[in-house]
Design a protein around this motif. Structure first.
Motif, mmCIF file in Angstrom:
data_model
loop_
_atom_site.group_PDB
_atom_site.id
_atom_site.type_symbol
_atom_site.label_atom_id
_atom_site.label_comp_id
_atom_site.label_asym_id
_atom_site.label_seq_id
_atom_site.Cartn_x
_atom_site.Cartn_y
_atom_site.Cartn_z
ATOM 1 N N ILE A 735 0.859 -1.059 -0.022
ATOM 2 C CA ILE A 735 0.013 0.180 0.041
ATOM 3 C C ILE A 735 0.656 1.241 0.083
ATOM 4 N N ASP A 736 0.252 2.236 -0.123
ATOM 5 C CA ASP A 736 1.139 3.573 -0.235
ATOM 6 C C ASP A 736 2.432 3.369 -1.153
ATOM 7 N N GLU A 737 2.134 3.278 -2.443
ATOM 8 C CA GLU A 737 3.223 2.957 -3.395
ATOM 9 C C GLU A 737 4.279 3.894 -3.579
ATOM 10 N N LYS A 738 3.999 5.106 -3.230
ATOM 11 C CA LYS A 738 4.955 6.147 -3.249
ATOM 12 C C LYS A 738 6.149 5.830 -2.233
ATOM 13 N N THR A 739 5.861 5.296 -1.057
ATOM 14 C CA THR A 739 6.891 4.824 -0.187
ATOM 15 C C THR A 739 7.167 3.725 -0.224
ATOM 16 N N VAL A 740 8.645 3.504 -0.260
ATOM 17 C CA VAL A 740 9.175 1.876 -0.261
ATOM 18 C C VAL A 740 9.470 1.568 1.087
ATOM 19 N N ARG A 741 8.814 0.462 1.660
ATOM 20 C CA ARG A 741 8.974 -0.118 2.960
ATOM 21 C C ARG A 741 9.260 -1.433 2.667
ATOM 22 N N ARG A 742 10.459 -2.024 3.196
ATOM 23 C CA ARG A 742 10.987 -3.231 2.814
ATOM 24 C C ARG A 742 11.803 -3.891 4.050
ATOM 25 N N VAL A 743 11.511 -5.182 3.962
ATOM 26 C CA VAL A 743 12.208 -5.997 5.056
ATOM 27 C C VAL A 743 12.864 -7.177 4.027
ATOM 28 N N THR A 744 14.473 -7.242 3.813
ATOM 29 C CA THR A 744 15.058 -8.039 3.143
ATOM 30 C C THR A 744 15.644 -9.200 3.830
ATOM 31 N N GLY A 745 15.874 -10.330 3.170
ATOM 32 C CA GLY A 745 16.500 -11.699 3.404
ATOM 33 C C GLY A 745 15.873 -12.687 4.383
ATOM 34 N N LEU A 746 14.541 -12.981 3.934
ATOM 35 C CA LEU A 746 13.693 -13.734 4.855
ATOM 36 C C LEU A 746 13.731 -15.005 4.044
ATOM 37 N N ARG A 747 13.817 -16.245 4.896
ATOM 38 C CA ARG A 747 13.607 -17.562 4.594
ATOM 39 C C ARG A 747 12.119 -18.132 4.228
ATOM 40 N N VAL A 748 11.964 -18.507 3.187
ATOM 41 C CA VAL A 748 10.432 -19.076 2.942
ATOM 42 C C VAL A 748 10.308 -20.397 3.628
ATOM 43 N N VAL A 749 9.234 -20.413 4.385
ATOM 44 C CA VAL A 749 9.135 -21.883 5.205
ATOM 45 C C VAL A 749 7.553 -22.085 4.871
ATOM 46 N N GLU A 750 7.382 -23.439 4.186
ATOM 47 C CA GLU A 750 6.304 -23.874 3.896
ATOM 48 C C GLU A 750 5.633 -24.127 5.174
ATOM 49 N N TYR A 751 4.187 -23.903 5.510
ATOM 50 C CA TYR A 751 3.707 -23.931 6.635
ATOM 51 C C TYR A 751 1.900 -24.017 6.535
ATOM 52 N N GLY A 752 1.541 -24.642 7.469
ATOM 53 C CA GLY A 752 0.218 -24.854 7.387
ATOM 54 C C GLY A 752 -0.664 -23.751 7.670
ATOM 55 N N ILE A 753 -0.830 -22.674 6.703
ATOM 56 C CA ILE A 753 -1.586 -21.139 6.918
ATOM 57 C C ILE A 753 -2.401 -21.150 5.675
ATOM 58 N N PRO A 754 -3.410 -20.474 5.867
ATOM 59 C CA PRO A 754 -4.536 -20.198 4.688
ATOM 60 C C PRO A 754 -3.887 -19.695 3.588
ATOM 61 N N LYS A 755 -4.413 -20.154 2.616
ATOM 62 C CA LYS A 755 -3.839 -19.403 1.308
ATOM 63 C C LYS A 755 -4.237 -17.927 1.076
ATOM 64 N N GLY A 756 -3.399 -17.190 0.709
ATOM 65 C CA GLY A 756 -3.366 -15.918 0.501
ATOM 66 C C GLY A 756 -3.006 -15.194 1.679
ATOM 67 N N CYS A 757 -2.366 -15.778 2.852
ATOM 68 C CA CYS A 757 -1.727 -15.208 3.970
ATOM 69 C C CYS A 757 -0.468 -15.366 4.071
ATOM 70 N N CYS A 758 0.590 -14.714 4.743
ATOM 71 C CA CYS A 758 1.777 -15.147 5.303
ATOM 72 C C CYS A 758 1.857 -14.616 6.589
ATOM 73 N N ALA A 759 2.998 -15.158 7.329
ATOM 74 C CA ALA A 759 3.374 -14.692 8.598
ATOM 75 C C ALA A 759 4.761 -14.497 8.848
ATOM 76 N N ALA A 760 5.195 -13.451 9.860
ATOM 77 C CA ALA A 760 6.597 -13.383 10.163
ATOM 78 C C ALA A 760 6.905 -12.895 11.345
ATOM 79 N N TYR A 761 7.872 -12.746 11.924
ATOM 80 C CA TYR A 761 8.142 -12.459 13.286
ATOM 81 C C TYR A 761 8.053 -10.863 13.507
ATOM 82 N N TYR A 762 7.471 -10.427 14.745
ATOM 83 C CA TYR A 762 7.522 -9.283 15.343
ATOM 84 C C TYR A 762 8.704 -9.054 16.255
ATOM 85 N N PRO A 763 9.587 -8.028 16.449
ATOM 86 C CA PRO A 763 9.340 -6.768 15.866
ATOM 87 C C PRO A 763 10.081 -6.709 14.304
ATOM 88 N N GLU A 764 10.833 -7.878 14.337
ATOM 89 C CA GLU A 764 11.646 -7.667 12.784
ATOM 90 C C GLU A 764 10.916 -6.980 11.383
#
Length: 799
Positions: A735-764
């Motif tokens: 959202i807000d395509e004018k401002t770039v907000r990015r977190v880099t270098g995460l490993r994809v882990v296949e997990y039992g999570i609903p399609k269309g969703c993803c999860a990552a750690y807070y506060p990283e």
């Protein structure tokens, strides 16, 4: 070394239960790592016990009849973390410039151990240097007197005692500021806004005895295994009695699936597990309102069907509905109806105790099942199954957590929890109430004694009468508003009673940049964190006693008090020798700051510091109904309850009744919601973490070891986006395509999570969240729902 990132992080599915030998091993490991293997074990035996100390981790209640051990894995970690033998002393700060410490990991900063001396930042050396308490108070007072009170924020984290919190809010208001942001703004503010609107109470109505009387628990969007493991005892006891637990949660969390009680010799020796959830529904991220609407729709339409069926019987049609297509619903209704087979809903309760039912019921009827299925991620059959269990139960206890409140529609999500409860009168009777599971110990209690930016919630006339000043009446800043004020240059000073504000805040990089421009930053703390190594032009680090340490004052050792998640007040006594002779108690530090800033007042600051009973007398004088006979009841077994009229079905609302409040839509408006390459991100805690404190790099229940640079994804989404399990990716805010907000270098882990969703750690992943991305009413950051792009990364993950 355990607790450190590994050169080769390991991802391996965890097959064990919550608790059990894994929990016992984890407790042993951290006690050894903090060099407290024997003394720590002895200390833990006094945690949450009569005349002992209250856990500094979660806010779960202390029962009147305690278990042999009243601590959990995370509570043990919090205790070991605080009573560590390590010290961040003057020698440590002599070696390190703050510019260098800024590059350290959060875990490594806190791992240096307890702070030992008051420190002031020296701009010439870029180091913290030791100063006297007198000098610290004098300069901070001088700086505050030179500033406009509107430009000063008094922040509070979650675990300061009731006594300290009362003094702190009084200091701020006598200074002239209502800027009292706190950690509740970041987590359960949606409850604090929604529950008063719905039932006239700012907190949940449940008490521990409800677990003994309920026959069904609806458990929504909260991970008990990580956030409040001691509750597993209550859930296990409920299951053993035959109560059903119906869980709505995005991820399959082990604590909500299976549990071995470490205090049960038979379970530990045989490996016998307790199945926690009878039914487990994985709701899509942000789909909770739709899922609850589906359950409500099924109940309401079943009730409608019985009315039609009854009309048909009167017409002599032998119970055959006038509309044959409704036969299935009639059968469904009959299976869950009351004993007289005339209704599913509690119409007597609805008529006597509620407003707004017709509007809400009409909205539920109008939603099509296809839409409810698409938004919630559940099938119609699943929602009707949950409704059937709910309808057959006489007393339903509803439990929810930050998975609901940290949403763009957090307030309306809580309204939906109440709406469901009201349909069958599941508030204000034994076993049937609402439990809003709070996070940090005493985060709820701070609000009870005045830590709030909203002056209408504080008895300002009483404070004026007691202390002879004119309290400010303007509305102060919440945590998100404080961040914006710093960015806009309107905030000039930040006084922090605990916490790690910079790591908890959204829009991390922009907030940190603004933080450096503040004139004054003052941190009252036990251990070093990022909010300390970044600083304003004048910066002080004031080390305090922890709750577990003996607090010796003029009248002897002192006790403090806290409020639990189930709105009971408990006393707490420190048990170990302080980490340093130079430490002051939190009340002493607040009093020192107040005297240096305000000068002579009628407030007996010194008397309060010498005898905390006098502070509790002052709290009782300010809140006589809530804290009647405060000192006398301080160590009452099980605590003493906060009066809540809603528990007695007395509704302190504008209508005088409990209100059905209909959400305006099922899902928030997101500009990118229809794009196929966008996933909805939710942030998570690991079981080696509490809030912003990282104890180590293990997330045992999710099979992660040695890293926190992870993004959990559904296998179908991994394939659709051209990614692969174990691949390195970047997340970017969609959202807000004018401002770039990015977190880099995460490993994809296949997990039992609903399609269309993803999860990552807070506060990283906090840097991804725009400051304006919050609930409109509560201003709670939407840490559980953010549209993101996931793209391949060229960067090697680094923790």
């Amino acid at each position: 070394m355990a607790g450190k990132p590994k050169d080769r992080p390991r991802v391996k599915p965890y097959k064990g239960p919550a608790g059990g030998w894994g929990s016992a091993k984890s407790v042993t490991e951290i006690l050894s790592r903090e060099h407290r293997p024997l003394s720590g074990a002895k200390l833990l035996a006094q945690q949450n016990k009569p005349e002992g100390y209250m856990c500094v981790s979660c806010a779960w209640g202390k029962p009147a009849k305690t278990h042999p051990l009243e601590f959990c894995e995370n509570g043990a970690k919090a205790t070991a973390w605080e009573v560590t033998s390590r010290r961040a002393d003057r020698a440590f700060f002599d070696k390190h410039k703050l510019a260098d410490l800024e590059l350290w990991r959060d875990h490594d900063l806190e791992e240096q151990g307890r702070l030992t001396h008051p420190m002031r930042w020296d701009p010439q050396s870029d180091k913290y240097v030791a100063v006297s308490w007198e000098m610290a108070f004098e300069e901070i007072g001088r700086e505050l007197k030179a500033l406009d009170p509107h430009a000063v924020d008094f922040y509070t984290s979650g675990r300061a005692s009731l006594e300290t919190s009362y003094m702190y809010q009084l200091f701020a208001r006598m200074y002239g500021s209502n800027n009292l942001p706190d950690s509740s703004n970041m987590c359960h503010e949606s409850s604090s806004v929604a529950l008063p609107q719905s039932i006239g109470a700012s907190v949940g109505t449940a008490i521990l005895s409800d677990f003994e009387n309920t026959d069904c628990i609806f458990y929504i969007a909260q991970n008990v295994g990580t956030s409040s493991p001691r509750m597993l005892h209550d859930l296990q006891d409920a299951v053993d009695r035959g109560a059903k637990i119906v869980t709505f949660n995005m991820l399959r969390e082990r604590g909500l699936e299976r549990f071995i009680n470490p205090q049960s010799p038979s379970q530990m020796l045989t490996g016998s597990e307790t199945k926690i959830s009878s039914y487990y529904y994985q709701v899509r991220n942000g789909g909770d309102i739709a899922a609850l609407f589906g359950v409500c729709k099924a109940l309401i339409e079943a009730d409608d069907a019985l009315k039609v069926s009854a009309t048909s019987r009167v017409a002599g049609k032998d119970g055959i509905p006038a509309d044959p297509s409704n036969a299935a619903m009639v059968a469904f209704a009959a299976s869950i109806a009351s004993a007289d087979k005339k209704h599913v809903l509690d119409h007597d309760f609805i008529k006597e105790h509620t407003c707004g039912f017709d509007v809400f019921a009409s909205a539920a009827r109008k939603y099509e099942w296809d839409e409810l299925e698409r938004v919630s991620g559940l099938t119609r059959e699943e929602m009707m199954q949950a409704a059937a269990i709910y309808g057959k139960s006489d007393a339903v206890l509803t439990i929810y957590g930050m998975g609901l409140t940290q949403q763009l529609m957090g307030v309306q999500s809580v309204h939906m929890v109440v709406n469901l409860a009201l349909l069958r009168g599941n508030i204000g009777k034994p076993g049937a109430n609402i439990c809003a599971v709070r996070g940090h110990s005493n985060v709820q209690g701070q609000r009870t004694v005045g830590i709030t930016e909203k002056p209408g919630l504080v008895p300002l006339d009483k404070l004026s009468e007691l202390y002879g000043f004119t309290p400010p009446r303007w509305t102060g800043r919440s945590s998100v508003e404080t961040c914006k004020a710093m960015m806009d240059g309107e905030a000039r000073a930040f006084i922090s009673l605990g916490g790690n504000f910079l790591k908890a805040a959204p829009e991390t990089e922009a907030v940190e940049a603004a933080w450096r421009k503040l004139r004054l930053t003052v941190q009252i703390a036990t251990k070093l964190n990022r909010s300390h190594v970044l600083h304003g032009e004048v910066a002080y680090l004031l080390p305090c006693l922890g709750r577990i340490e003996v607090d010796e004052q003029a009248t002897g050792p002192q006790a403090v008090s806290i409020e639990s998640s189930v709105a009971h007040f408990h006393g707490s006594r420190g048990k170990i020798k302080p980490a340093s002779k130079e430490l002051l108690s939190e009340p002493a530090i607040v009093a020192g700051l107040a005297k240096a800033t305000l000068g002579d007042t009628v407030v007996p600051w010194d008397q309060w510091v010498g005898d905390y009973e006098t502070i509790r007398n002052a709290i009782e004088a300010t809140y006589p109904e809530t804290f009647k006979e405060f000192n006398k009841r301080l160590f009452q077994p099980g605590g003493f309850p906060r009066p809540l009229p809603a528990r007695e079905r007395k509704w302190v609302t504008n209508s005088g009744k409990a209100n059905f409040i209909t959400p305006e839509r099922l899902f928030p408006e997101l500009s990118t919601a229809s794009r196929t390459d966008v996933l909805h991100l939710a942030t998570l805690r690991s079981n080696d973490q509490f809030n912003t404190t990282i104890y180590g790099y293990s997330d045992r229940f999710r099979g992660i070891e040695g890293t926190r640079k992870i993004v959990f994804m559904n296998v179908a989404d991994i394939e659709a986006l051209g990614l692969s399990n174990g691949m390195n990716v970047d997340l970017a805010t969609a959202i807000d395509e004018k401002t770039v907000r990015r977190v880099t270098g995460l490993r994809v882990v296949e997990y039992g999570i609903p399609k269309g969703c993803c999860a990552a750690y807070y506060p990283e992943t906090n840097p991804l969240f725009p400051l304006q991305h919050h609930d409109a009413q509560s201003k709670t950051p939407s840490y559980k729902l953010l549209p993101v792009y996931v793209t391949p990364s060229l960067e090697t993950p680094r923790d």
